[in-house]
Enzyme design. Structure first.
Site, PDB file in Angstrom:
ATOM      1  N   GLU A   7       1.820   0.656   1.568  1.00  0.00           N
ATOM      2  CA  GLU A   7       2.081   1.533   2.700  1.00  0.00           C
ATOM      3  C   GLU A   7       0.916   1.352   3.671  1.00  0.00           C
ATOM      4  O   GLU A   7      -0.246   1.468   3.265  1.00  0.00           O
ATOM      5  CB  GLU A   7       2.163   2.991   2.232  1.00  0.00           C
ATOM      6  CG  GLU A   7       2.513   3.893   3.389  1.00  0.00           C
ATOM      7  CD  GLU A   7       2.687   5.362   3.020  1.00  0.00           C
ATOM      8  OE1 GLU A   7       2.590   5.709   1.830  1.00  0.00           O
ATOM      9  OE2 GLU A   7       2.914   6.144   3.957  1.00  0.00           O
ATOM     10  N   ARG A  60      -2.226   1.559 -13.659  1.00  0.00           N
ATOM     11  CA  ARG A  60      -3.112   1.528 -12.494  1.00  0.00           C
ATOM     12  C   ARG A  60      -4.490   1.069 -12.918  1.00  0.00           C
ATOM     13  O   ARG A  60      -4.941   1.406 -14.019  1.00  0.00           O
ATOM     14  CB  ARG A  60      -3.304   2.947 -11.949  1.00  0.00           C
ATOM     15  CG  ARG A  60      -2.307   3.434 -10.996  1.00  0.00           C
ATOM     16  CD  ARG A  60      -2.697   4.820 -10.528  1.00  0.00           C
ATOM     17  NE  ARG A  60      -3.401   4.753  -9.255  1.00  0.00           N
ATOM     18  CZ  ARG A  60      -2.779   4.641  -8.095  1.00  0.00           C
ATOM     19  NH1 ARG A  60      -1.465   4.578  -8.031  1.00  0.00           N
ATOM     20  NH2 ARG A  60      -3.458   4.591  -6.971  1.00  0.00           N
ATOM     21  N   LYS A  88      -6.301   6.049  -1.453  1.00  0.00           N
ATOM     22  CA  LYS A  88      -6.463   5.872  -0.011  1.00  0.00           C
ATOM     23  C   LYS A  88      -6.754   7.191   0.693  1.00  0.00           C
ATOM     24  O   LYS A  88      -7.516   7.239   1.647  1.00  0.00           O
ATOM     25  CB  LYS A  88      -5.205   5.231   0.580  1.00  0.00           C
ATOM     26  CG  LYS A  88      -5.176   3.725   0.390  1.00  0.00           C
ATOM     27  CD  LYS A  88      -3.963   3.109   1.051  1.00  0.00           C
ATOM     28  CE  LYS A  88      -2.741   3.329   0.208  1.00  0.00           C
ATOM     29  NZ  LYS A  88      -1.553   2.619   0.710  1.00  0.00           N
TER      30      LYS A  88
HETATM   31  P1  ATP Z   1      -3.186   5.147  -3.160  1.00  0.00           P
HETATM   32  O1  ATP Z   1      -2.901   6.157  -4.215  1.00  0.00           O
HETATM   33  O2  ATP Z   1      -4.554   4.563  -3.217  1.00  0.00           O
HETATM   34  O3  ATP Z   1      -2.808   5.600  -1.800  1.00  0.00           O
HETATM   35  P2  ATP Z   1      -0.713   3.828  -3.350  1.00  0.00           P
HETATM   36  O4  ATP Z   1      -0.104   3.545  -4.660  1.00  0.00           O
HETATM   37  O5  ATP Z   1      -0.167   4.934  -2.542  1.00  0.00           O
HETATM   38  O6  ATP Z   1      -2.265   3.937  -3.532  1.00  0.00           O
HETATM   39  P3  ATP Z   1       0.491   1.702  -1.936  1.00  0.00           P
HETATM   40  O7  ATP Z   1       0.116   1.162  -0.612  1.00  0.00           O
HETATM   41  O8  ATP Z   1       1.749   2.453  -2.023  1.00  0.00           O
HETATM   42  O9  ATP Z   1      -0.719   2.564  -2.445  1.00  0.00           O
HETATM   43  O10 ATP Z   1       0.428   0.588  -3.051  1.00  0.00           O
HETATM   44  C1  ATP Z   1       0.943  -0.717  -2.962  1.00  0.00           C
HETATM   45  C2  ATP Z   1       1.078  -1.253  -4.361  1.00  0.00           C
HETATM   46  O11 ATP Z   1      -0.182  -1.282  -5.003  1.00  0.00           O
HETATM   47  C3  ATP Z   1       1.992  -0.389  -5.209  1.00  0.00           C
HETATM   48  O12 ATP Z   1       2.839  -1.231  -5.941  1.00  0.00           O
HETATM   49  C4  ATP Z   1       1.036   0.353  -6.098  1.00  0.00           C
HETATM   50  O13 ATP Z   1       1.658   0.660  -7.314  1.00  0.00           O
HETATM   51  C5  ATP Z   1      -0.117  -0.646  -6.245  1.00  0.00           C
HETATM   52  N1  ATP Z   1      -1.381   0.046  -6.533  1.00  0.00           N
HETATM   53  C6  ATP Z   1      -1.961   1.038  -5.833  1.00  0.00           C
HETATM   54  N2  ATP Z   1      -3.098   1.465  -6.427  1.00  0.00           N
HETATM   55  C7  ATP Z   1      -3.242   0.714  -7.554  1.00  0.00           C
HETATM   56  C8  ATP Z   1      -4.214   0.663  -8.605  1.00  0.00           C
HETATM   57  N3  ATP Z   1      -5.264   1.491  -8.631  1.00  0.00           N
HETATM   58  N4  ATP Z   1      -4.035  -0.240  -9.591  1.00  0.00           N
HETATM   59  C9  ATP Z   1      -2.993  -1.086  -9.574  1.00  0.00           C
HETATM   60  N5  ATP Z   1      -2.042  -1.090  -8.627  1.00  0.00           N
HETATM   61  C10 ATP Z   1      -2.157  -0.210  -7.611  1.00  0.00           C
HETATM   62 MG    MG Z   2       1.703   5.229  -1.806  1.00  0.00          MG
END
Ligand code: ATP
Ligand code: MG
Length: 567
Positions: free
Chosen positions: A43, A267, A277
């Site tokens: 995102e 994760r 984020k």
């Molecule tokens: P955040 O919680 O930091 O905002 P998010 O999951 O909302 O992270 P996205 O931009 O939606 O962030 O993530 C893109 C991809 O990266 C998704 O498939 C998510 O599952 C993966 N991802 C995000 N954080 C991690 C992490 N700490 N370890 C492994 N994969 C991750």
């Molecule tokens: Mg997200």
């Protein structure tokens, strides 16, 4: 190491369960003739962090292993939080890690198709417009132990639903007044299936579609279908989406579209680090760090500026692997991979962080010579360079003690040590120079040129140095952990993760003395300052003033001895 993962066999072996799953699907031809297709779906509401590096590595790396392809797809269904700046930084970071996408896509590319599919579900009696408020919907949803209740609008006629949904799209209703919901099962044990919201009204300008839309699909009504449109075979995501998988499947089944398969993995969590984020944005917005690319941030742009390399990050996430349970990885494991990589590749240089003047009384005044030094003892092809040596040098303050404590083998009056690649010296006295600063006087043994013992006599210490007359002065930024606690999210009641910030995570040394060859170093260049650590040139540098970031310290054996003695 506190990582639960490292004990599991799939990590020590060069495989993980995702790889095994894909191999199995290829063997059984689960997707027929379709090639393996994955996507990385960030995102664009912030900068990528080291956790994303793991997802990127799995999405791109596994597709590649099976001869497949990976799309970069921006999951841009929340117009209020998303920005083009983030889109651009994400593309830069993915490429920096060494991956190139097949197609660049946005969930917003599919808004028209998703709208058509919503109409299709309404016509099939599988979706309805609900006039309940968000708060009412929450109350009607029930709990984990109690079933939900049907909305009074649940059984609206198809015609009325179509009319209202079209008018939602046309902008006739204010934000929050109505939603479109899937008609599934208000008693489902999975709360995600209790008539989830598909669309909400949001009169917000989208970073790509502008004001074309005032209704936006929810993540769940966009993600699976976007996967399906792109013929994604394996849609890998983190474990918190596991409960969403039944809904992901439900939409795909109702619409009869390409059966993409969601698979969840753990994760990445790191000690002393926050990977969210939202919280990283808070650190930036409230000025706790200097920006998204502050070298203390776990963002890819931050650790890049700090001097980390894509090679080390890839080796690290490969070694962490993927499992089905969340664990926490010790930050030292990442640092280990980075030291290992820099040890092999970084050019060596001599730099004195906290200078102490050393005068060699029997070295002829006005004389100077070039000492030949290997650029990288780990890599003969890196060659050698000449480092100027003269009568007045700088050494580290911590390398001299007038009254040495026990087991202190560095320089002290009467003690002989080696100046690296240069000569043996023996300290004779400590004097005050004209400006009041301390200076150490010594004599050298001309027969020890190159730092070699002339007669087999041994010294216990070898020290780095720079020639005072030739040195350049530079700023050095020394970073420490941003948080004091292994789990920065662990806060006292009523507290905040900000309470765990390390107040001295940045120390600036403004007058370090560096060997002159470093004067031509360019932003991003990486070095090992001998005996001190790994450093890289910061983009804030100018032609006349260099600024170096400490990537990582070397393991300092003396600091350890001293610490032990204290405790
Ligand atoms: P955040 O919680 O930091 O905002 P998010 O999951 O909302 O992270 P996205 O931009 O939606 O962030 O993530 C893109 C991809 O990266 C998704 O498939 C998510 O599952 C993966 N991802 C995000 N954080 C991690 C992490 N700490 N370890 C492994 N994969 C991750
Ligand atoms: Mg997200």
């Amino acid at each position: 190491m506190t990582n639960a993962n490292t004990e599991s066999p799939e990590v020590s072996a060069p495989s993980n369960f995702l790889r095994e799953q894909i191999a199995e699907d290829v063997r059984t031809r689960k997707f027929g003739d379709a090639v393996i297709q994955t996507r990385f779906p960030p995102e664009p509401n912030g900068y990528l962090h080291i956790g994303h590096a793991k997802a990127i590595f799995l999405d791109f790396g596994l597709a590649d292993e099976f001869g497949g392809k990976t799309n970069l797809r921006f999951d841009d269904t929340n117009p209020e939080k998303e920005e083009t700046e983030y889109v651009e930084s994400i593309m830069k970071d993915v490429r920096w890690l060494g991956f190139e996408w097949e197609k660049l896509r946005y969930a917003s590319d599919y808004f028209a198709q998703l709208y058509e599919w919503a109409l299709q579900l309404i016509k099939a009696g599988k979706a309805y417009v609900d006039d309940l408020s968000a708060e009412e919907i929450r109350r009607y949803r029930g709990t984990l132990t109690e079933p939900g209740r049907d909305s009074p609008y649940r059984n609206r006629a198809v015609e009325e639903n179509l009319d209202l949904f079209e008018r939602m799209k046309a902008g006739e209703f204010p934000d929050g007044s109505r939603v479109l919901r899937a008609k599934i099962d208000m008693a489902s044990p999975n709360l995600n299936l209790r008539d989830p919201v598909m669309y909400r009204i949001l009169h917000a300008t989208h970073h790509r579609t502008g004001d074309a839309w005032c209704i936006y699909p929810m993540y769940d009504f966009a993600h699976g279908q976007s996967d399906s449109i792109e013929k994604v075979t394996h849609s890998m995501c983190t474990l918190e989406f596991a409960d969403h998988q039944p809904l992901y499947k439900w939409y795909i089944a109702q619409l009869g579209i390409f059966p993409s398969q969601q698979i969840e993995f753990d994760r990445l969590n790191l000690t002393y680090t926050l990977l969210s984020k939202r919280r990283l944005l808070q650190l930036v917005e409230e000025g706790h760090v200097r920006g998204w690319d502050d070298p203390r941030m776990p963002t890819l742009s931050g650790i890049r500026r700090r001097g980390f390399t894509p090679e080390a990050i890839r080796a690290f996430v490969a070694s962490v692997g993927a499992t089905r349970t969340n664990g926490i990885v010790d930050i030292e494991m990442l640092e280990h991979f980075q030291r290992d990589d820099l040890n092999r590749r970084a050019a060596r240089a001599m730099a004195v962080l906290r200078p102490l003047k050393l005068v060699i009384d029997n070295y002829p005044e006005g004389q100077e010579e070039l000492v030949e030094v290997a650029n990288n003892p780990e890599d003969a092809s890196a060659g050698t360079r000449g480092v100027p040596f003269s009568r007045e040098l700088f050494i580290e303050q911590e390398d001299f003690r007038e009254t040495p404590p026990p087991k202190y083998y560095r320089l002290s009056p009467g003690k002989e040590v080696r100046l690296r690649n240069a000569y043996f010296i023996t300290a004779t006295s400590v004097q005050r120079s004209a400006d009041g600063s301390l200076e150490v006087h010594c004599t050298y043994d001309p027969k020890s040129r190159g730092g070699n013992s002339p007669d087999g006599r041994k010294v216990k210490s070898t020290m780095h140095w720079v020639s005072a007359r030739h040195a350049i002065t530079a700023e050095i930024r020394l970073y420490d952990k941003l948080f004091l606690k292994p789990d920065p999210g662990d806060v006292a009641e009523g507290g905040s993760f900000l309470d765990n910030l390390n107040p001295s995570s940045l120390e600036i040394v403004s007058d370090a003395k560096l060997e002159p060859s470093l004067g031509s170093a360019k932003p991003g260049d990486r070095f090992q300052f001998e005996r001190v650590g790994y450093f890289c040139v910061d983009p804030d540098s100018s032609e006349t003033r260099k600024i170096f970031n400490r990537t990582l310290a070397l393991k300092d054996s003396w600091a350890k001895i001293e610490k032990k003695a204290e405790s």
